[in-house]
Design an enzyme around this catalytic site. Structure first.
Site, PDB file in Angstrom:
ATOM      1  CD  GLU A   1      -3.223   0.729   2.048  1.00 31.64           C
ATOM      2  OE1 GLU A   1      -3.947  -0.561   2.051  1.00 31.64           O
ATOM      3  OE2 GLU A   1      -3.159   1.364   3.244  1.00 31.64           O
TER       4      GLU A   1
ATOM      5  NE  ARG B   1      -7.048  36.625 -11.819  1.00 29.65           N
ATOM      6  CZ  ARG B   1      -8.110  37.319 -11.529  1.00 29.65           C
ATOM      7  NH1 ARG B   1      -9.047  37.093 -12.411  1.00 29.65           N
ATOM      8  NH2 ARG B   1      -8.599  38.049 -10.434  1.00 29.65           N
TER       9      ARG B   1
END
Ligand SMILES: Cc1cc2nc3c(=O)[nH]c(=O)nc-3n(C[C@H](O)[C@H](O)[C@H](O)COP(=O)(O)OP(=O)(O)OC[C@H]3O[C@@H](n4cnc5c(N)ncnc54)[C@H](O)[C@@H]3O)c2cc1C
Length: 381
Positions: A244, A270
């Site tokens: 995991e 932006r």
């Protein structure tokens, strides 16, 4: 180390990115708000072959090795913005399927793995309890042998996918005086008398991945439900945690790449004070830091995969990857919100969700503090 990918690996990566971006993202803001798991997305991933990635073909999997599994999960994290969905899939694969594949009897593998790989069944891994998390082997859940059966009693908490589970890998102690050597693993099917799925948790992030409690009240299982031998639970748990820790953060690497690309686009588009905000050093520095975090995180994860592909020990590297990637992911998500200013704080822009989702990475599969302890332990401290 050689991280050059085969044509097959690259084709798989590209196919997963396209599939995930096309099929898994619709309605995500609403699902996150409601805390709703996408059964449809789960099934689509299973049909694509995601759930069975590392499992041998004879048991219904794809049979790819760990490094390719890592690449595939990275691609899933890049293409699929539903972090809860790919977290639930990775937990099912790495902490339920893998232990059955590595420790199960032939009969258990034939009975369970095809159903888990096809997505028909959802698997969970139940270790944590209300009073034992990091100190997992101090669990209170007991198993008592009665003839050729076992009776389980106890309570598990924070269990990913418990509310939708079909098969539960449950850890219990057969003999508390033996500590870790008493821990034993059982495969318990949904509907087994005495297995009660308790309350579902509402949580900060990964809201599309359901999580709940389990209560075991004289839950009786046959000896055939024992996974591995009596007392093998700690070894099973450690093996699944290593898988995991090695693989689950791969999806976070993919998510970090997706975020960075988005931030670069925004910094170019932006404009404030007459120029793109990316031209301000405070913003471009953040982007540079995000890029360095992404590449170093990726290298650590690939290294773990490479070591394991070659049959080498990787407990230290897996702990380093888990710690580093999860913490980098939180930092980069904070930067992503900041780069987007007020828009970054708005739910519809999905950056605040990415940040909430990422924080879980520093807690599940062993907290950051525990990874540091493991790393220090490997250094001989
Ligand atoms: C999203 C998510 C999914 C999860 N899924 C599952 C699952 O499927 N199955 C499952 O069994 N569990 C699952 N868990 C539970 C998870 O494994 C535990 O939350 C985690 O191991 C920590 O345990 P705890 O919550 O009891 O915290 P505690 O262990 O009580 O820790 C509290 C704090 O103390 C610190 N701490 C504890 N011991 C030490 C120490 N020795 N040195 C320094 N610091 C220390 C911790 O790092 C933490 O900061 C999940 C958790 C989350 C958030």
């Amino acid at each position: 180390m050689d991280f050059s990918w085969s044509d097959g690996d690259l084709a798989l990566r590209e196919a997963i990115v396209k599939f995930a971006a096309r099929e898994l993202n619709e309605g995500l803001v609403e699902r996150d708000r409601k805390g709703e798991f996408s059964h449809e997305g789960w099934q689509k991933c299973a049909e694509f072959g995601i759930q069975g990635l590392p499992i041998p073909e004879e048991y219904g999997g794809r049979g790819v090795d760990i490094l390719t599994t890592i690449l595939a999960l990275e691609a899933l994290g890049y293409g699929c913005r539903d972090n809860g969905l790919h977290f639930a899939i990775a937990a099912h694969m790495l902490s339920c399927e893998v232990p059955i594949w590595k420790f199960g009897s032939d009969e258990q593998k034939r009975r369970y793995l095809p159903k888990l790989c096809s997505g028909e069944w959802i698997g969970v891994h139940a270790m944590t309890e209300p009073d034992s998390g990091s100190d997992a082997f101090a669990m209170q859940t007991r198993a008592e042998r009665k003839g050729d059966r076992y009776v389980l009693n106890g309570r598990k908490t924070f269990i990913t996918s418990a509310p939708v589970a079909d098969l539960l890998l449950i850890f219990a102690s057969l003999d508390p005086t033996k500590g870790a050597r008493g821990i034993t693993a059982f495969l318990v099917e949904k509907g087994t008398p005495g297995l009660v799925v308790g309350r579902e948790f509402e949580k900060m992030g990964l809201r599309t991945s359901p999580m709940g409690e389990l209560v075991l009240e004289d839950c009786e299982v046959s000896a055939g439900q024992l996974l591995g031998k009596e007392g093998a639970g700690a070894a099973i748990f450690n093996t699944s945690m290593e898988w995991e820790r090695s693989c689950i953060v791969a999806s976070q690497v993919g998510a970090m790449e997706r975020q960075l690309e988005r931030c670069v686009r925004y910094a170019r588009e932006r404009r404030q004070f007459g120029k793109p905000i990316g031209k301000f050093e405070a913003i471009s520095d953040k982007l540079a830091e995000m890029k360095v975090r992404l590449e170093t995180a990726r290298l650590l994860v690939y290294k773990v995969g490479w070591l394991k592909r070659h049959g080498k020990q990787a407990a230290l590297e897996a702990a380093m990857a888990k710690l580093y990637v999860s913490e980098c992911c939180v930092k980069s998500n904070l930067d992503a919100v900041q780069i987007h200013g007020g828009y970054g704080y708005m739910t519809e822009f999905e950056l605040e969700r990415e940040l909430r989702d990422s924080i879980a990475g520093t807690i599940y599969s062993g907290t950051s503090e525990i990874q540091r302890l493991i790393i220090a332990g490997c250094l001989g401290v």
